[in-house]
Design a protein around this motif. Structure first.
Motif, PDB file in Angstrom:
ATOM      1  N   ALA A   1       7.257  28.575  32.128  1.00  0.00           N
ATOM      2  CA  ALA A   1       8.494  29.253  31.728  1.00  0.00           C
ATOM      3  C   ALA A   1       8.479  29.561  30.228  1.00  0.00           C
ATOM      4  CB  ALA A   1       9.704  28.396  32.088  1.00  0.00           C
ATOM      5  N   LYS A   2       8.019  28.596  29.434  1.00  0.00           N
ATOM      6  CA  LYS A   2       7.952  28.829  27.987  1.00  0.00           C
ATOM      7  C   LYS A   2       6.979  29.954  27.667  1.00  0.00           C
ATOM      8  CE  LYS A   2       9.252  24.174  26.544  1.00  0.00           C
ATOM      9  NZ  LYS A   2       8.795  22.930  25.883  1.00  0.00           N
ATOM     10  N   LEU A   3       5.841  29.980  28.355  1.00  0.00           N
ATOM     11  CA  LEU A   3       4.870  31.053  28.139  1.00  0.00           C
ATOM     12  C   LEU A   3       5.425  32.404  28.574  1.00  0.00           C
ATOM     13  CD1 LEU A   3       1.572  29.291  29.264  1.00  0.00           C
ATOM     14  CD2 LEU A   3       2.214  29.934  26.926  1.00  0.00           C
ATOM     15  N   ALA A   4       6.325  32.385  29.571  1.00  0.00           N
ATOM     16  CA  ALA A   4       6.933  33.623  30.068  1.00  0.00           C
ATOM     17  C   ALA A   4       8.132  34.055  29.224  1.00  0.00           C
ATOM     18  CB  ALA A   4       7.364  33.447  31.522  1.00  0.00           C
ATOM     19  N   GLY A   5       8.578  33.183  28.320  1.00  0.00           N
ATOM     20  CA  GLY A   5       9.757  33.496  27.523  1.00  0.00           C
ATOM     21  C   GLY A   5      11.043  33.377  28.313  1.00  0.00           C
ATOM     22  N   VAL A   6      11.054  32.470  29.293  1.00  0.00           N
ATOM     23  CA  VAL A   6      12.182  32.272  30.196  1.00  0.00           C
ATOM     24  C   VAL A   6      12.739  30.864  29.981  1.00  0.00           C
ATOM     25  CG1 VAL A   6      12.841  32.207  32.638  1.00  0.00           C
ATOM     26  CG2 VAL A   6      11.126  33.826  31.872  1.00  0.00           C
ATOM     27  N   ASP A   7      14.038  30.685  30.200  1.00  0.00           N
ATOM     28  CA  ASP A   7      14.671  29.378  30.058  1.00  0.00           C
ATOM     29  C   ASP A   7      14.101  28.400  31.084  1.00  0.00           C
ATOM     30  OD1 ASP A   7      16.308  27.168  29.782  1.00  0.00           O
ATOM     31  OD2 ASP A   7      18.165  28.201  30.290  1.00  0.00           O
ATOM     32  N   PRO A   8      13.421  27.339  30.648  1.00  0.00           N
ATOM     33  CA  PRO A   8      12.836  26.372  31.582  1.00  0.00           C
ATOM     34  C   PRO A   8      13.866  25.690  32.476  1.00  0.00           C
ATOM     35  CG  PRO A   8      11.967  26.026  29.374  1.00  0.00           C
ATOM     36  CD  PRO A   8      13.079  27.024  29.262  1.00  0.00           C
ATOM     37  N   THR A   9      15.065  25.482  31.975  1.00  0.00           N
ATOM     38  CA  THR A   9      16.101  24.825  32.772  1.00  0.00           C
ATOM     39  C   THR A   9      16.430  25.648  34.009  1.00  0.00           C
ATOM     40  OG1 THR A   9      17.022  23.884  30.746  1.00  0.00           O
ATOM     41  CG2 THR A   9      18.412  23.830  32.710  1.00  0.00           C
ATOM     42  N   GLU A  10      16.597  26.944  33.825  1.00  0.00           N
ATOM     43  CA  GLU A  10      16.905  27.819  34.954  1.00  0.00           C
ATOM     44  C   GLU A  10      15.753  27.855  35.955  1.00  0.00           C
ATOM     45  OE1 GLU A  10      18.188  31.663  33.651  1.00  0.00           O
ATOM     46  OE2 GLU A  10      19.711  30.821  32.336  1.00  0.00           O
ATOM     47  N   VAL A  11      14.518  27.836  35.452  1.00  0.00           N
ATOM     48  CA  VAL A  11      13.345  27.868  36.328  1.00  0.00           C
ATOM     49  C   VAL A  11      13.295  26.612  37.191  1.00  0.00           C
ATOM     50  CG1 VAL A  11      10.808  27.798  36.332  1.00  0.00           C
ATOM     51  CG2 VAL A  11      12.012  29.414  34.866  1.00  0.00           C
ATOM     52  N   ILE A  12      13.554  25.459  36.594  1.00  0.00           N
ATOM     53  CA  ILE A  12      13.519  24.199  37.348  1.00  0.00           C
ATOM     54  C   ILE A  12      14.637  24.166  38.384  1.00  0.00           C
ATOM     55  CG2 ILE A  12      13.821  21.688  37.176  1.00  0.00           C
ATOM     56  CD1 ILE A  12      11.065  22.708  36.283  1.00  0.00           C
ATOM     57  N   ILE A  13      15.826  24.611  38.011  1.00  0.00           N
ATOM     58  CA  ILE A  13      16.936  24.639  38.967  1.00  0.00           C
ATOM     59  C   ILE A  13      16.597  25.557  40.134  1.00  0.00           C
ATOM     60  CG2 ILE A  13      19.316  25.428  39.310  1.00  0.00           C
ATOM     61  CD1 ILE A  13      19.947  24.282  36.530  1.00  0.00           C
ATOM     62  N   GLU A  14      16.075  26.744  39.847  1.00  0.00           N
ATOM     63  CA  GLU A  14      15.718  27.683  40.923  1.00  0.00           C
ATOM     64  C   GLU A  14      14.623  27.110  41.818  1.00  0.00           C
ATOM     65  OE1 GLU A  14      14.780  31.526  39.326  1.00  0.00           O
ATOM     66  OE2 GLU A  14      16.724  31.700  38.340  1.00  0.00           O
ATOM     67  N   LYS A  15      13.636  26.444  41.223  1.00  0.00           N
ATOM     68  CA  LYS A  15      12.556  25.836  42.006  1.00  0.00           C
ATOM     69  C   LYS A  15      13.127  24.828  43.003  1.00  0.00           C
ATOM     70  CE  LYS A  15       8.792  22.530  41.686  1.00  0.00           C
ATOM     71  NZ  LYS A  15       8.214  21.457  40.902  1.00  0.00           N
ATOM     72  N   HIS A  16      13.996  23.957  42.528  1.00  0.00           N
ATOM     73  CA  HIS A  16      14.539  22.913  43.392  1.00  0.00           C
ATOM     74  C   HIS A  16      15.552  23.474  44.397  1.00  0.00           C
ATOM     75  CE1 HIS A  16      12.406  19.510  41.756  1.00  0.00           C
ATOM     76  NE2 HIS A  16      12.529  20.087  40.581  1.00  0.00           N
ATOM     77  N   MET A  17      16.243  24.531  44.042  1.00  0.00           N
ATOM     78  CA  MET A  17      17.156  25.170  44.997  1.00  0.00           C
ATOM     79  C   MET A  17      16.377  25.730  46.179  1.00  0.00           C
ATOM     80  SD  MET A  17      20.091  27.120  42.773  1.00  0.00           S
ATOM     81  CE  MET A  17      20.863  27.864  44.194  1.00  0.00           C
ATOM     82  N   ARG A  18      15.208  26.344  45.906  1.00  0.00           N
ATOM     83  CA  ARG A  18      14.391  26.907  46.983  1.00  0.00           C
ATOM     84  C   ARG A  18      13.876  25.831  47.925  1.00  0.00           C
ATOM     85  NH1 ARG A  18      12.341  29.885  42.706  1.00  0.00           N
ATOM     86  NH2 ARG A  18      10.501  28.570  42.547  1.00  0.00           N
ATOM     87  N   LYS A  19      13.582  24.659  47.401  1.00  0.00           N
ATOM     88  CA  LYS A  19      12.976  23.602  48.202  1.00  0.00           C
ATOM     89  C   LYS A  19      14.008  22.689  48.875  1.00  0.00           C
ATOM     90  CE  LYS A  19       8.509  23.024  46.499  1.00  0.00           C
ATOM     91  NZ  LYS A  19       8.118  23.225  47.826  1.00  0.00           N
ATOM     92  N   ALA A  20      15.232  22.703  48.412  1.00  0.00           N
ATOM     93  CA  ALA A  20      16.252  21.782  48.912  1.00  0.00           C
ATOM     94  C   ALA A  20      16.793  22.213  50.272  1.00  0.00           C
ATOM     95  CB  ALA A  20      17.400  21.701  47.906  1.00  0.00           C
ATOM     96  N   GLY A  21      17.338  21.245  50.967  1.00  0.00           N
ATOM     97  CA  GLY A  21      18.043  21.534  52.210  1.00  0.00           C
ATOM     98  C   GLY A  21      19.428  22.077  51.896  1.00  0.00           C
ATOM     99  N   PRO A  22      20.246  22.328  52.911  1.00  0.00           N
ATOM    100  CA  PRO A  22      21.564  22.930  52.696  1.00  0.00           C
ATOM    101  C   PRO A  22      22.459  22.138  51.734  1.00  0.00           C
ATOM    102  CG  PRO A  22      21.022  22.932  55.032  1.00  0.00           C
ATOM    103  CD  PRO A  22      19.947  22.162  54.338  1.00  0.00           C
ATOM    104  N   GLU A  23      22.500  20.828  51.875  1.00  0.00           N
ATOM    105  CA  GLU A  23      23.357  20.024  50.984  1.00  0.00           C
ATOM    106  C   GLU A  23      22.796  20.006  49.562  1.00  0.00           C
ATOM    107  OE1 GLU A  23      26.412  18.687  51.638  1.00  0.00           O
ATOM    108  OE2 GLU A  23      26.164  19.843  53.486  1.00  0.00           O
ATOM    109  N   GLY A  24      21.482  19.886  49.467  1.00  0.00           N
ATOM    110  CA  GLY A  24      20.851  19.888  48.149  1.00  0.00           C
ATOM    111  C   GLY A  24      21.050  21.211  47.426  1.00  0.00           C
TER     112      GLY A  24
END
Length: 122
Positions: A51-74
């Motif tokens: 994310a840093k190399l891409a010039g993107v906010d790492p926090t948003e990238v991590i949240i999006e990563k975990h949202m994709r992998k989480a179940g409905p409640e997560g």
């Protein structure tokens, strides 16, 4: 931003090839290729570096990563965190603006690496 989009953004932002990007991340190129093909998953630490190399906010990238992998409640929890982020970021920015400016950055060291003849600030 999914994994492939993040990888392309990092390559575009840095001007590195995929093998150069793998070197910058401390990975072997085949590992990055497997990740790009959706056959492997990278650690949160590697996502943050990418994310840093891409010039993107790492926090948003991590949240999006975990949202994709989480179940409905997560996903609900991660979505709540994502909505709360701008509020907390604005509070943090407000606090920074209220602090006195530092006297000098002369002693501040910025970590960097050199890949394919390019200096990358980490």
């Amino acid at each position: 931003m999914d994994a492939q989009e993040l990888l392309e953004a990092a390559k575009t932002h840095t001007g590195l090839s995929q093998s150069g990007l793998a070197a910058a991340l401390g990975l072997r190129q085949p590992t990055l290729s497997q990740w790009n093909a959706g056959k492997a998953e990278l650690s949160d630490e590697t996502y943050i570096k990418l994310a840093k190399l891409a010039g993107v906010d790492p926090t948003e990238v991590i949240i999006e990563k975990h949202m994709r992998k989480a179940g409905p409640e997560g996903r609900k929890v991660w979505a709540t965190l994502a909505k709360a982020l701008p509020k907390s970021a604005m509070l943090g920015l407000g606090m920074v603006l209220l602090l006195p400016a530092p006297q000098s950055h002369a002693n501040t060291l910025t970590p960097y690496i050199t890949v394919e003849g390019k200096v990358l600030i980490m």
